[in-house]
Design a protein around this motif. Sequence first.
Motif, PDB file in Angstrom:
ATOM      1  N   ILE A  29     -15.691 -28.925 -41.120  1.00  0.00           N
ATOM      2  CA  ILE A  29     -16.233 -27.568 -40.958  1.00  0.00           C
ATOM      3  C   ILE A  29     -15.071 -26.605 -40.711  1.00  0.00           C
ATOM      4  CG2 ILE A  29     -17.689 -26.084 -39.497  1.00  0.00           C
ATOM      5  CD1 ILE A  29     -19.342 -28.602 -38.867  1.00  0.00           C
ATOM      6  N   GLU A  30     -15.092 -25.473 -41.384  1.00  0.00           N
ATOM      7  CA  GLU A  30     -13.992 -24.511 -41.248  1.00  0.00           C
ATOM      8  C   GLU A  30     -14.146 -23.681 -39.974  1.00  0.00           C
ATOM      9  OE1 GLU A  30     -10.962 -23.660 -42.726  1.00  0.00           O
ATOM     10  OE2 GLU A  30     -11.376 -25.690 -43.423  1.00  0.00           O
ATOM     11  N   PRO A  31     -13.178 -23.760 -39.072  1.00  0.00           N
ATOM     12  CA  PRO A  31     -13.188 -22.856 -37.921  1.00  0.00           C
ATOM     13  C   PRO A  31     -12.374 -21.597 -38.230  1.00  0.00           C
ATOM     14  CG  PRO A  31     -11.509 -24.544 -37.614  1.00  0.00           C
ATOM     15  CD  PRO A  31     -12.093 -24.759 -38.999  1.00  0.00           C
ATOM     16  N   LEU A  32     -12.706 -20.518 -37.582  1.00  0.00           N
ATOM     17  CA  LEU A  32     -11.849 -19.332 -37.598  1.00  0.00           C
ATOM     18  C   LEU A  32     -11.661 -18.939 -36.139  1.00  0.00           C
ATOM     19  CD1 LEU A  32     -10.296 -17.095 -38.972  1.00  0.00           C
ATOM     20  CD2 LEU A  32     -12.426 -15.799 -39.147  1.00  0.00           C
ATOM     21  N   VAL A  33     -10.438 -19.159 -35.655  1.00  0.00           N
ATOM     22  CA  VAL A  33     -10.150 -18.902 -34.241  1.00  0.00           C
ATOM     23  C   VAL A  33      -9.613 -17.482 -34.106  1.00  0.00           C
ATOM     24  CG1 VAL A  33      -8.880 -19.674 -32.204  1.00  0.00           C
ATOM     25  CG2 VAL A  33      -9.560 -21.349 -33.947  1.00  0.00           C
ATOM     26  N   LEU A  34     -10.250 -16.681 -33.291  1.00  0.00           N
ATOM     27  CA  LEU A  34      -9.815 -15.294 -33.068  1.00  0.00           C
ATOM     28  C   LEU A  34      -9.225 -15.193 -31.671  1.00  0.00           C
ATOM     29  CD1 LEU A  34     -12.983 -13.613 -34.586  1.00  0.00           C
ATOM     30  CD2 LEU A  34     -10.746 -13.917 -35.685  1.00  0.00           C
ATOM     31  N   GLU A  35      -7.955 -14.856 -31.603  1.00  0.00           N
ATOM     32  CA  GLU A  35      -7.227 -14.841 -30.323  1.00  0.00           C
ATOM     33  C   GLU A  35      -6.728 -13.425 -30.045  1.00  0.00           C
ATOM     34  OE1 GLU A  35      -6.372 -16.721 -27.551  1.00  0.00           O
ATOM     35  OE2 GLU A  35      -5.342 -14.861 -27.037  1.00  0.00           O
ATOM     36  N   ALA A  36      -7.080 -12.912 -28.886  1.00  0.00           N
ATOM     37  CA  ALA A  36      -6.684 -11.546 -28.532  1.00  0.00           C
ATOM     38  C   ALA A  36      -5.174 -11.433 -28.335  1.00  0.00           C
ATOM     39  CB  ALA A  36      -7.410 -11.116 -27.264  1.00  0.00           C
ATOM     40  N   GLY A  37      -4.559 -12.480 -27.806  1.00  0.00           N
ATOM     41  CA  GLY A  37      -3.128 -12.433 -27.525  1.00  0.00           C
ATOM     42  C   GLY A  37      -2.284 -12.663 -28.762  1.00  0.00           C
ATOM     43  N   GLY A  38      -0.970 -12.596 -28.558  1.00  0.00           N
ATOM     44  CA  GLY A  38      -0.053 -12.724 -29.680  1.00  0.00           C
ATOM     45  C   GLY A  38       0.325 -14.158 -30.000  1.00  0.00           C
ATOM     46  N   ARG A  39      -0.031 -15.084 -29.140  1.00  0.00           N
ATOM     47  CA  ARG A  39       0.332 -16.489 -29.344  1.00  0.00           C
ATOM     48  C   ARG A  39      -0.796 -17.375 -28.829  1.00  0.00           C
ATOM     49  NH1 ARG A  39       5.993 -17.646 -26.635  1.00  0.00           N
ATOM     50  NH2 ARG A  39       5.239 -16.225 -25.044  1.00  0.00           N
ATOM     51  N   ALA A  40      -0.699 -18.658 -29.186  1.00  0.00           N
ATOM     52  CA  ALA A  40      -1.680 -19.612 -28.663  1.00  0.00           C
ATOM     53  C   ALA A  40      -1.512 -19.726 -27.148  1.00  0.00           C
ATOM     54  CB  ALA A  40      -1.483 -20.968 -29.322  1.00  0.00           C
ATOM     55  N   GLY A  41      -2.615 -19.979 -26.469  1.00  0.00           N
ATOM     56  CA  GLY A  41      -2.554 -20.153 -25.015  1.00  0.00           C
ATOM     57  C   GLY A  41      -2.103 -18.894 -24.299  1.00  0.00           C
ATOM     58  N   ALA A  42      -2.557 -17.753 -24.758  1.00  0.00           N
ATOM     59  CA  ALA A  42      -2.096 -16.487 -24.165  1.00  0.00           C
ATOM     60  C   ALA A  42      -2.420 -16.418 -22.665  1.00  0.00           C
ATOM     61  CB  ALA A  42      -2.716 -15.305 -24.905  1.00  0.00           C
ATOM     62  N   ALA A  43      -3.582 -16.921 -22.287  1.00  0.00           N
ATOM     63  CA  ALA A  43      -3.938 -16.878 -20.860  1.00  0.00           C
ATOM     64  C   ALA A  43      -3.098 -17.895 -20.086  1.00  0.00           C
ATOM     65  CB  ALA A  43      -5.425 -17.157 -20.681  1.00  0.00           C
ATOM     66  N   VAL A  44      -2.975 -19.091 -20.625  1.00  0.00           N
ATOM     67  CA  VAL A  44      -2.189 -20.133 -19.943  1.00  0.00           C
ATOM     68  C   VAL A  44      -0.752 -19.649 -19.734  1.00  0.00           C
ATOM     69  CG1 VAL A  44      -1.263 -22.480 -20.169  1.00  0.00           C
ATOM     70  CG2 VAL A  44      -3.635 -22.008 -20.823  1.00  0.00           C
ATOM     71  N   ARG A  45      -0.226 -18.927 -20.695  1.00  0.00           N
ATOM     72  CA  ARG A  45       1.157 -18.439 -20.582  1.00  0.00           C
ATOM     73  C   ARG A  45       1.317 -17.463 -19.413  1.00  0.00           C
ATOM     74  NH1 ARG A  45       4.164 -19.865 -25.013  1.00  0.00           N
ATOM     75  NH2 ARG A  45       2.948 -20.482 -26.835  1.00  0.00           N
ATOM     76  N   GLU A  46       0.231 -16.840 -19.016  1.00  0.00           N
ATOM     77  CA  GLU A  46       0.343 -15.908 -17.882  1.00  0.00           C
ATOM     78  C   GLU A  46       0.521 -16.646 -16.555  1.00  0.00           C
ATOM     79  OE1 GLU A  46      -2.117 -12.508 -17.686  1.00  0.00           O
ATOM     80  OE2 GLU A  46      -2.141 -12.253 -19.860  1.00  0.00           O
ATOM     81  N   TRP A  47       0.230 -17.927 -16.572  1.00  0.00           N
ATOM     82  CA  TRP A  47       0.562 -18.721 -15.359  1.00  0.00           C
ATOM     83  C   TRP A  47       1.510 -19.853 -15.740  1.00  0.00           C
ATOM     84  CZ3 TRP A  47      -1.771 -23.644 -15.661  1.00  0.00           C
ATOM     85  CH2 TRP A  47      -2.929 -23.758 -16.437  1.00  0.00           C
ATOM     86  N   ASN A  48       2.470 -19.526 -16.595  1.00  0.00           N
ATOM     87  CA  ASN A  48       3.357 -20.579 -17.096  1.00  0.00           C
ATOM     88  C   ASN A  48       4.223 -21.219 -16.004  1.00  0.00           C
ATOM     89  OD1 ASN A  48       5.239 -18.607 -16.713  1.00  0.00           O
ATOM     90  ND2 ASN A  48       5.565 -18.165 -18.876  1.00  0.00           N
ATOM     91  N   HIS A  49       4.385 -20.523 -14.874  1.00  0.00           N
ATOM     92  CA  HIS A  49       5.197 -21.076 -13.789  1.00  0.00           C
ATOM     93  C   HIS A  49       4.423 -22.043 -12.902  1.00  0.00           C
ATOM     94  CE1 HIS A  49       2.937 -17.664 -12.328  1.00  0.00           C
ATOM     95  NE2 HIS A  49       3.092 -18.095 -11.104  1.00  0.00           N
TER      96      HIS A  49
END
Length: 464
Positions: A29-49
């Motif tokens: 099945i074809e997914p289409l992922v729409l991401e608000a951020g500029g990269r994958a894991g945009a939210a996770v990157r905000e707590w990358n530390h």
Amino acid sequence: MNTQQLPVVVIGAGPAGLAAAAHLVERGIEPLVLEAGGRAGAAVREWNHVRLFSTWGEVVDPAAEKLLAPTGWTRPDPATYPSGGDWADLYLQPLADVLGDRVRYGARVTGVSRTGRDRIVDAGREAQTFVVHVAHADGREERLFARAVIDASGTWATPSPAGGSGLAALGEKAAADRITYRVPDLKDPAVRARYAGRRTAVIGSGASAFTALAHLADLAKSGDGAGTKSVWILRRGISGSTFGGGEADQLPARGALGLAAKAAVDEGHADAVTGFRTEAIERDTDGRLVLVGEDGRRLDAVDEVIVLTGFRPDLSFLGELRLGLDVRLQAPVELAPLIDPNQHSCGTVYPHGHRELSHPEQGVYLVGMKSYGRAPTFLAMTGYEQVRSVAAAIAGDLDAADRVELTLPETGVCGGAGLFDAPDAAQADGGGCCAPAPQLVQLGAPAPVGAAAEQAPAGGCCGS
Ligand SMILES: Cc1cc2nc3c(=O)[nH]c(=O)nc-3n(C[C@H](O)[C@H](O)[C@H](O)COP(=O)(O)OP(=O)(O)OC[C@H]3O[C@@H](n4cnc5c(N)ncnc54)[C@H](O)[C@@H]3O)c2cc1C
């Protein structure tokens, strides 16, 4: 329009959304992922530390791993603990890269509905495709169509406020320059300078609050941090379960977080103020902040406030859909009783899938962190099982969709990170509550800590 030829729109390229896409691809099945951020894991990157309390072995989805394997990708040592940054760089981005142009960045979903049918129209509703409105980073707006919608947009962008009644405290917005809703990255020199030698209020009682308290205690002990002090604000009192499951937690690093927070209190780096519900945040004459409780108490001024009172789902773009959400948790009605923090700890939810996640509006699923609504106990592995089941259901394979393929770890806290604070629950055996006794508490002599805060993988589940 042939609905079956349309993609399944997945909102968010975080761990749950990308895993959903991998499971859909596995089923053709074809997914289409729409991401608000500029990269994958945009939210996770905000707590990358922040270091996860889960190991690599627990945060990689099996279908994603299969998709990645032909690229030569190898999972990092399954026994080690990634930071948020590691999770995003070493797993989420490679996974998104394999998915290729099935993932679109800078694409914020602003609305989802049935084509030509607003929320109140019944006629032919089920036969209509989904229509998804997207606002692109370059200002363009777009309308996309989908056979089903999986909302994996998380809750990171909508943290709960400091106010004890669930509303922003009076003055909270005006004091924004001295308030953060994230665990500060004290390795960043500018952030470190903000908290070094200062008095900081930490509001909240989950793993993120533990992490912040432990990190601030480390700062206090370091050469540049003399005079650093925390004031830990709790709505409840302190009981045996306040610090989580400790050594009884089947996720040892999660248990260690509570122990590190306890050490911060025991060693005098943090003073706990219990039974305190913040009503207002005022400024004193030198600009410092004064927390005022609903009972009229005014605490000594602090320089900074860290609010870690949990998250809430953003339901604003789902308003035209007929969702069945629990009135308290804002989680799907079938799922809510399983994750109610009044009753359950992280581990007591059984693995679940499409049935618990379905809504009156068929073909729409809230998955991942968002599926838990306001409940604080979500684990990535729960989300992977959710999306495996949901993808199977969308593919019409109900046998696979109903099969449970996961065992979840226990927290060691009976009653868990309970959010309730009824006085009569004060003595609940191991429960997550205690009578709110309005007092300043210094716990006894320093206790041995399972893991130093520096080493303790830190996380945000359980009331983050
Ligand atoms: C500090 C912290 C530590 C944690 N540690 C652990 C741990 O150790 N172990 C564990 O199992 N779990 C942990 N969790 C819980 C959970 O696993 C993570 O929060 C995980 O990131 C949730 O994944 P998700 O895909 O559901 O949501 P997210 O990671 O939040 O991803 C959602 C994505 O959707 C995007 N998005 C949001 N709105 C829109 C929109 N309208 N349109 C398009 N895109 C949108 C966001 O940019 C984001 O990329 C932790 C959580 C936190 C906050």
